[in-house]
Write an enzyme that holds these catalytic residues in place. Structure first.
Site, PDB file in Angstrom:
ATOM      1  N   TYR A 162      13.863   5.726 105.726  1.00  0.00           N
ATOM      2  CA  TYR A 162      14.247   6.947 105.011  1.00  0.00           C
ATOM      3  C   TYR A 162      14.655   8.038 106.009  1.00  0.00           C
ATOM      4  O   TYR A 162      15.460   8.901 105.686  1.00  0.00           O
ATOM      5  CB  TYR A 162      13.111   7.393 104.088  1.00  0.00           C
ATOM      6  CG  TYR A 162      13.576   8.318 102.979  1.00  0.00           C
ATOM      7  CD1 TYR A 162      13.087   9.610 102.870  1.00  0.00           C
ATOM      8  CD2 TYR A 162      14.516   7.891 102.045  1.00  0.00           C
ATOM      9  CE1 TYR A 162      13.522  10.455 101.860  1.00  0.00           C
ATOM     10  CE2 TYR A 162      14.944   8.721 101.030  1.00  0.00           C
ATOM     11  CZ  TYR A 162      14.448  10.005 100.937  1.00  0.00           C
ATOM     12  OH  TYR A 162      14.883  10.844  99.940  1.00  0.00           O
ATOM     13  N   LYS A 169      14.043  16.090 102.882  1.00  0.00           N
ATOM     14  CA  LYS A 169      13.188  16.253 101.697  1.00  0.00           C
ATOM     15  C   LYS A 169      11.973  17.136 102.022  1.00  0.00           C
ATOM     16  O   LYS A 169      11.493  17.870 101.158  1.00  0.00           O
ATOM     17  CB  LYS A 169      12.720  14.897 101.156  1.00  0.00           C
ATOM     18  CG  LYS A 169      13.806  14.070 100.476  1.00  0.00           C
ATOM     19  CD  LYS A 169      14.427  14.739  99.261  1.00  0.00           C
ATOM     20  CE  LYS A 169      15.243  13.756  98.442  1.00  0.00           C
ATOM     21  NZ  LYS A 169      15.963  14.401  97.315  1.00  0.00           N
ATOM     22  N   LEU A 201      22.431   4.438  91.834  1.00  0.00           N
ATOM     23  CA  LEU A 201      23.534   4.257  92.779  1.00  0.00           C
ATOM     24  C   LEU A 201      23.132   4.736  94.163  1.00  0.00           C
ATOM     25  O   LEU A 201      23.492   4.139  95.179  1.00  0.00           O
ATOM     26  CB  LEU A 201      24.783   4.990  92.270  1.00  0.00           C
ATOM     27  CG  LEU A 201      25.505   4.297  91.111  1.00  0.00           C
ATOM     28  CD1 LEU A 201      26.685   5.129  90.624  1.00  0.00           C
ATOM     29  CD2 LEU A 201      25.975   2.900  91.508  1.00  0.00           C
TER      30      LEU A 201
HETATM   31  N1  LIG Z   1      16.463   6.637  93.274  1.00  0.00           N
HETATM   32  C1  LIG Z   1      15.319   6.874  93.911  1.00  0.00           C
HETATM   33  O1  LIG Z   1      14.592   5.957  94.346  1.00  0.00           O
HETATM   34  C2  LIG Z   1      14.866   8.294  94.137  1.00  0.00           C
HETATM   35  C3  LIG Z   1      13.492   8.546  94.342  1.00  0.00           C
HETATM   36  C4  LIG Z   1      13.078   9.868  94.566  1.00  0.00           C
HETATM   37  C5  LIG Z   1      14.002  10.900  94.594  1.00  0.00           C
HETATM   38  N2  LIG Z   1      15.326  10.613  94.389  1.00  0.00           N
HETATM   39  C6  LIG Z   1      16.260  11.754  94.398  1.00  0.00           C
HETATM   40  O2  LIG Z   1      16.809  11.892  93.089  1.00  0.00           O
HETATM   41  C7  LIG Z   1      18.048  12.606  93.184  1.00  0.00           C
HETATM   42  C8  LIG Z   1      19.104  11.888  92.349  1.00  0.00           C
HETATM   43  O3  LIG Z   1      19.370  10.635  92.929  1.00  0.00           O
HETATM   44  P1  LIG Z   1      19.512   9.297  92.003  1.00  0.00           P
HETATM   45  O4  LIG Z   1      18.533   8.310  92.522  1.00  0.00           O
HETATM   46  O5  LIG Z   1      19.526   9.681  90.565  1.00  0.00           O
HETATM   47  O6  LIG Z   1      20.926   8.704  92.440  1.00  0.00           O
HETATM   48  P2  LIG Z   1      22.408   9.065  91.913  1.00  0.00           P
HETATM   49  O7  LIG Z   1      23.341   8.439  92.906  1.00  0.00           O
HETATM   50  O8  LIG Z   1      22.543   8.742  90.481  1.00  0.00           O
HETATM   51  O9  LIG Z   1      22.466  10.662  92.054  1.00  0.00           O
HETATM   52  C9  LIG Z   1      22.748  11.281  93.297  1.00  0.00           C
HETATM   53  C10 LIG Z   1      23.649  12.432  92.947  1.00  0.00           C
HETATM   54  O10 LIG Z   1      23.889  13.243  94.107  1.00  0.00           O
HETATM   55  C11 LIG Z   1      25.180  13.764  93.901  1.00  0.00           C
HETATM   56  N3  LIG Z   1      25.753  14.319  95.126  1.00  0.00           N
HETATM   57  C12 LIG Z   1      25.876  13.730  96.354  1.00  0.00           C
HETATM   58  N4  LIG Z   1      26.547  14.541  97.185  1.00  0.00           N
HETATM   59  C13 LIG Z   1      26.850  15.670  96.470  1.00  0.00           C
HETATM   60  C14 LIG Z   1      27.540  16.866  96.771  1.00  0.00           C
HETATM   61  N5  LIG Z   1      28.058  17.084  97.985  1.00  0.00           N
HETATM   62  N6  LIG Z   1      27.648  17.801  95.800  1.00  0.00           N
HETATM   63  C15 LIG Z   1      27.119  17.598  94.567  1.00  0.00           C
HETATM   64  N7  LIG Z   1      26.445  16.487  94.217  1.00  0.00           N
HETATM   65  C16 LIG Z   1      26.340  15.538  95.177  1.00  0.00           C
HETATM   66  C17 LIG Z   1      25.987  12.565  93.419  1.00  0.00           C
HETATM   67  O11 LIG Z   1      27.184  12.992  92.813  1.00  0.00           O
HETATM   68  C18 LIG Z   1      25.012  11.965  92.417  1.00  0.00           C
HETATM   69  O12 LIG Z   1      25.260  12.501  91.145  1.00  0.00           O
HETATM   70  C19 LIG Z   1      18.384  12.689  94.682  1.00  0.00           C
HETATM   71  O13 LIG Z   1      17.961  13.960  95.159  1.00  0.00           O
HETATM   72  C20 LIG Z   1      17.481  11.624  95.293  1.00  0.00           C
HETATM   73  O14 LIG Z   1      17.155  11.945  96.645  1.00  0.00           O
HETATM   74  C21 LIG Z   1      15.782   9.349  94.145  1.00  0.00           C
HETATM   75  C1  LIG Z   2      13.353   5.031  98.067  1.00  0.00           C
HETATM   76  C2  LIG Z   2      14.561   5.141  98.965  1.00  0.00           C
HETATM   77  C3  LIG Z   2      15.789   5.697  98.671  1.00  0.00           C
HETATM   78  C4  LIG Z   2      16.207   6.330  97.383  1.00  0.00           C
HETATM   79  N1  LIG Z   2      15.975   7.771  97.579  1.00  0.00           N
HETATM   80  C5  LIG Z   2      14.599   8.248  97.462  1.00  0.00           C
HETATM   81  C6  LIG Z   2      16.939   8.651  97.980  1.00  0.00           C
HETATM   82  O1  LIG Z   2      16.659   9.806  98.101  1.00  0.00           O
HETATM   83  C7  LIG Z   2      18.345   8.153  98.293  1.00  0.00           C
HETATM   84  C8  LIG Z   2      19.199   9.295  98.777  1.00  0.00           C
HETATM   85  C9  LIG Z   2      20.424   8.858  99.515  1.00  0.00           C
HETATM   86  C10 LIG Z   2      20.924   9.734 100.427  1.00  0.00           C
HETATM   87  N2  LIG Z   2      22.045   9.443 101.124  1.00  0.00           N
HETATM   88  C11 LIG Z   2      22.690   8.275 100.942  1.00  0.00           C
HETATM   89  C12 LIG Z   2      22.200   7.337 100.036  1.00  0.00           C
HETATM   90  C13 LIG Z   2      21.046   7.627  99.279  1.00  0.00           C
HETATM   91  C14 LIG Z   2      22.908   6.024  99.906  1.00  0.00           C
HETATM   92  C15 LIG Z   2      24.387   6.173 100.143  1.00  0.00           C
HETATM   93  C16 LIG Z   2      24.666   6.987 101.376  1.00  0.00           C
HETATM   94  O2  LIG Z   2      25.638   6.773 102.083  1.00  0.00           O
HETATM   95  N3  LIG Z   2      23.831   8.040 101.666  1.00  0.00           N
HETATM   96  O3  LIG Z   2      16.641   5.688  99.721  1.00  0.00           O
HETATM   97  C17 LIG Z   2      15.963   5.055 100.740  1.00  0.00           C
HETATM   98  C18 LIG Z   2      16.383   4.773 102.041  1.00  0.00           C
HETATM   99  C19 LIG Z   2      15.490   4.112 102.905  1.00  0.00           C
HETATM  100  C20 LIG Z   2      14.204   3.768 102.472  1.00  0.00           C
HETATM  101  C21 LIG Z   2      13.785   4.050 101.177  1.00  0.00           C
HETATM  102  C22 LIG Z   2      14.675   4.701 100.312  1.00  0.00           C
END
Ligand SMILES: NC(=O)c1ccc[n+]([C@@H]2O[C@H](COP(=O)([O-])OP(=O)(O)OC[C@H]3O[C@@H](n4cnc5c(N)ncnc54)[C@H](O)[C@@H]3O)[C@@H](O)[C@H]2O)c1
Ligand SMILES: Cc1c(CN(C)C(=O)CCc2cnc3c(c2)CCC(=O)N3)oc2ccccc12
Length: 270
Positions: A162, A169, A201
């Site tokens: 991460y 974060k 995604l």
């Molecule tokens: N999926 C997980 O495991 C997980 C766990 C904990 C926290 N999160 C957090 O949840 C949030 C949403 O992620 P998700 O998992 O729903 O994936 P997601 O890909 O559906 O959403 C990520 C969003 O970030 C937006 N984004 C990226 N760059 C941007 C920019 N420059 N301007 C505006 N928007 C931008 C993308 O358009 C997308 O809508 C993120 O902050 C992610 O770190 C995700």
């Molecule tokens: C959980 C988990 C996540 C999901 N999560 C909490 C996230 O916050 C993912 C956020 C994210 C931020 N930047 C990018 C990407 C995902 C993939 C595409 C890209 O090019 N850049 O991501 C990981 C990455 C490494 C280890 C665990 C995790």
């Protein structure tokens, strides 16, 4: 229940029906909220317009949070349709790929660090600051606006790979506390939701993501992973007056994983 009846909430970060923001939109719409959405880039306008229609909304705005102009334009546009804003959902995170894979130091760069913090941390207070006039109108109307952001355990502890996103974060979680202190006297609440890993995604292309989901399923106190419905419901709660006494909080919606020491859990895995 309809515990968000009549509340006007802007939701960022909706990209697909697997987005955490999609789960939040479902919960808020079900509880009676009026919704507006942002997307990134003209090419997604059609898709997000269709998602918005699912939630009874026609309000969609192009907002790349790396652009101050697009942030300003978003709230200028919103003000043309809504007299006030009662909720803001920040569900945005990004770091260049090399910053979230492999060894932390190997993947470290000034540019990657900057981008991760700009998009994943700064953008939350930046959006809130641009929203302030509409949020203040909500307070003047007798409401208590609520702002939430999505964070992850990597802010608090080392989660392999991460890396720079974890550092960003940690910064995001600190902005929750400082925003809460600044906006509390103005009648607004600010909280974070720390979600467990979910296959969205943003999670696609992450090495060993499947292994992580499996590990959580075997070791989380609830012995399962969480989904966007559970994160959406907890988010809707924080956005509502049911959470009137909660601010500067990071609410874990992770099946309890934050409370478990990884290694020992692995010992207990079998
Ligand atoms: N999926 C997980 O495991 C997980 C766990 C904990 C926290 N999160 C957090 O949840 C949030 C949403 O992620 P998700 O998992 O729903 O994936 P997601 O890909 O559906 O959403 C990520 C969003 O970030 C937006 N984004 C990226 N760059 C941007 C920019 N420059 N301007 C505006 N928007 C931008 C993308 O358009 C997308 O809508 C993120 O902050 C992610 O770190 C995700
Ligand atoms: C959980 C988990 C996540 C999901 N999560 C909490 C996230 O916050 C993912 C956020 C994210 C931020 N930047 C990018 C990407 C995902 C993939 C595409 C890209 O090019 N850049 O991501 C990981 C990455 C490494 C280890 C665990 C995790």
């Amino acid at each position: 229940m309809a515990f968000l009846q009549g509340k006007r909430i802007l939701i960022t970060g909706l990209l697909s029906n697997r987005s955490i923001a999609y789960g939040i939109a479902q919960a808020c719409y079900r509880e009676g909220a009026e919704l507006a959405f942002t997307y990134v880039g003209e090419r997604f306008k059609q898709r997000i317009t269709e998602f918005a229609a699912e939630f009874g909304s026609t309000l969609v705005f192009d907002c790349d949070v790396s652009s101050d102009e697009q942030i300003e334009a978003t709230f200028k546009g919103l003000a043309a349709h809504w007299p006030q804003l009662d909720g803001l959902v920040h569900s945005i995170g990004f770091a260049p790929r090399e910053a979230i894979a492999g060894d932390f130091m190997d993947g470290l760069s000034r540019e990657g660090f900057r981008i991760a913090h700009d998009i994943s941390a700064y953008s939350f207070p930046a959006l809130a600051k641009a929203a302030l006039p509409l949020l203040t109108k909500s307070v003047e109307a007798g409401n208590m606006p609520s702002l939430i952001t999505m964070t992850y355990l990597g802010a608090e502890r080392v989660v392999p790979n991460y890396n720079t996103m974890g550092v960003a974060k940690a910064a995001l979680e600190a902005t929750v506390r400082f925003m809460a202190e600044s906006l509390g006297p103005r009648g607004m609440r600010v909280n974070g939701v720390s979600a467990g890993p979910i296959k969205t995604l943003a999670a696609s292309g992450i090495a060993d993501f499947g292994k992580m989901l499996k590990f959580n399923e075997s070791n989380a106190p609830l012995r399962r992973n969480v989904d966007t419905v559970q994160v959406g419901n907890a988010s809707a709660f924080l956005l509502s007056d049911l959470a009137a006494g909660i601010t500067a909080e990071i609410l874990h919606v992770d099946a309890g994983m934050h409370a478990v020491v990884g290694g020992m859990a692995a010992l207990g895995a079998d």
